[in-house]
Design a protein around this motif. Structure first.
Motif, PDB file in Angstrom:
ATOM      1  N   ALA A 244       0.802  -1.224   0.000  1.00  0.00           N
ATOM      2  CA  ALA A 244       0.000   0.000   0.000  1.00  0.00           C
ATOM      3  C   ALA A 244       0.835   1.273   0.000  1.00  0.00           C
ATOM      4  CB  ALA A 244      -0.952  -0.005   1.196  1.00  0.00           C
ATOM      5  N   HIS A 272      -3.871  -3.750  -6.844  1.00  0.00           N
ATOM      6  CA  HIS A 272      -4.981  -3.994  -5.923  1.00  0.00           C
ATOM      7  C   HIS A 272      -4.800  -3.259  -4.596  1.00  0.00           C
ATOM      8  CE1 HIS A 272      -6.032  -7.992  -8.142  1.00  0.00           C
ATOM      9  NE2 HIS A 272      -6.445  -6.920  -8.792  1.00  0.00           N
ATOM     10  N   GLY A 274      -4.007  -0.243  -4.458  1.00  0.00           N
ATOM     11  CA  GLY A 274      -4.348   1.147  -4.714  1.00  0.00           C
ATOM     12  C   GLY A 274      -3.237   1.982  -5.308  1.00  0.00           C
TER      13      GLY A 274
END
Length: 314
Positions: A244, A272, A274
């Motif tokens: 992330a 996935h 972000g």
């Protein structure tokens, strides 16, 4: 250019197919059967023989900084254009066992020329002399040093990227994640998991396409040095670790590479999480093609494409 849900399929690049046939005909022993010192020399000689001459850059300077395990060598490539320049730290491939500043000198010069960036290559410690986590510790130390001292080399520390190929791509991700505050991450055919859990691309490409399944098992066993728990460490098993906090990321996969599927899975995992991901797939290419620019244009194109993406980011 988001991550492809499925990968384009294409025949092996004819020039690379010819090179592989020549290598097979020579009947040399596999890399994993050789002492690491011999493998390192072969890697240097291969790059020197099979790569095109690199473009001219403004200045090349060898440096030594204090690393976590002693002196740590760097090589800085400055553009011919006036600075201050954005900065790219580059980590070479070679399975954490082979590779050095010289094996990727042409790659770094090419990135410097086409990206118009100050490129700083890191000669991190290699296994078996220095097993995990020596290499990621060195990568982190070099990045922290560069963030603090980029201006002394004519760089702009507010515009920083990190990139690498294969094992170096794994180290690039780990260094960016440990340090934070980096604007871009580039990974060429990244190593993202242990070959004991092979993906389908190992079955397709694990023999006869330069990087073999047995070589990968030897590389990873040598790197981990018998530390069973290290295979699940987030700095090694990227496919089961947190993504992330990464900056915008560029991932290159090769269609005829044993690491193709894990590189694709890594790109999907990052997306996935972000993170903005650009995925470049080269369906006719093999692992290590960036060293074979004198044989096929595809390897040089990979490096130029990475440089073009970096210019757009920073």
């Amino acid at each position: 250019m988001a991550v492809c849900s499925t990968l384009e399929v294409a025949p092996l690049d004819p020039a690379l197919a010819g090179l592989l046939a020549q290598m097979a005909a020579q009947g040399n022993p596999p890399l994993e059967a050789l002492p690491p010192a011999v493998g390192r020399r072969i890697y240097r000689d291969m790059d020197a023989a099979l790569g095109l001459p690199a473009p001219v850059v403004g200045k090349v300077e060898d440096l030594v900084i204090e690393g976590p395990g002693g002196p740590l060598a760097l090589r800085a490539y400055a553009p011919a254009t006036p600075g201050p320049w954005p900065v790219l730290m580059f980590l070479h491939g070679g399975g954490f066992v082979i590779g050095d500043l010289d094996t990727h000198d042409k790659v770094c010069r090419t990135l410097c020329h086409h990206a118009h960036m100050l490129v700083v290559a890191v000669d991190y410690r290699l296994a078996p002399e220095h097993p995990f986590p020596a290499a990621p510790d060195d990568a982190e130390a070099a990045l922290r040093w560069l963030c603090a001292h980029a201006a002394t080399l004519g760089g702009d520390a507010s515009r920083m990227a990190v990139a690498g190929d294969s094992a170096g791509a794994q180290l690039a991700l780990v260094a960016v994640r440990r340090v934070g505050g980096i604007q871009a991450l580039g990974m060429i055919y990244p190593a993202a998991q242990h070959p004991d859990t092979p993906s389908p691309s190992y079955a397709e490409n694990g023999e006869g396409k330069f990087l073999t399944y047995s070589a990968m098992r030897w590389f990873m066993a040598t790197y981990l040095g018998g530390q069973a728990a290290a295979a699940q460490h987030p700095d090694f098993d990227l496919l089961h670790s947190d993504m992330a906090a990464l900056p915008p990321t560029w991932v290159a996969t090769m269609g005829h590479d044993p690491l193709r599927d894990e590189g694709h899975a890594l790109a999907l995992r990052i997306e996935h999480a972000g993170v903005a991901v650009a995925h470049a797939h080269y369906p006719g290419a093999i692992h290590a093609c960036i060293h074979f620019s004198g044989v096929s244009t595809v390897g040089a194109q990979v490096v130029v494409d990475l440089a073009a993406w970096l210019r757009l980011q920073i």
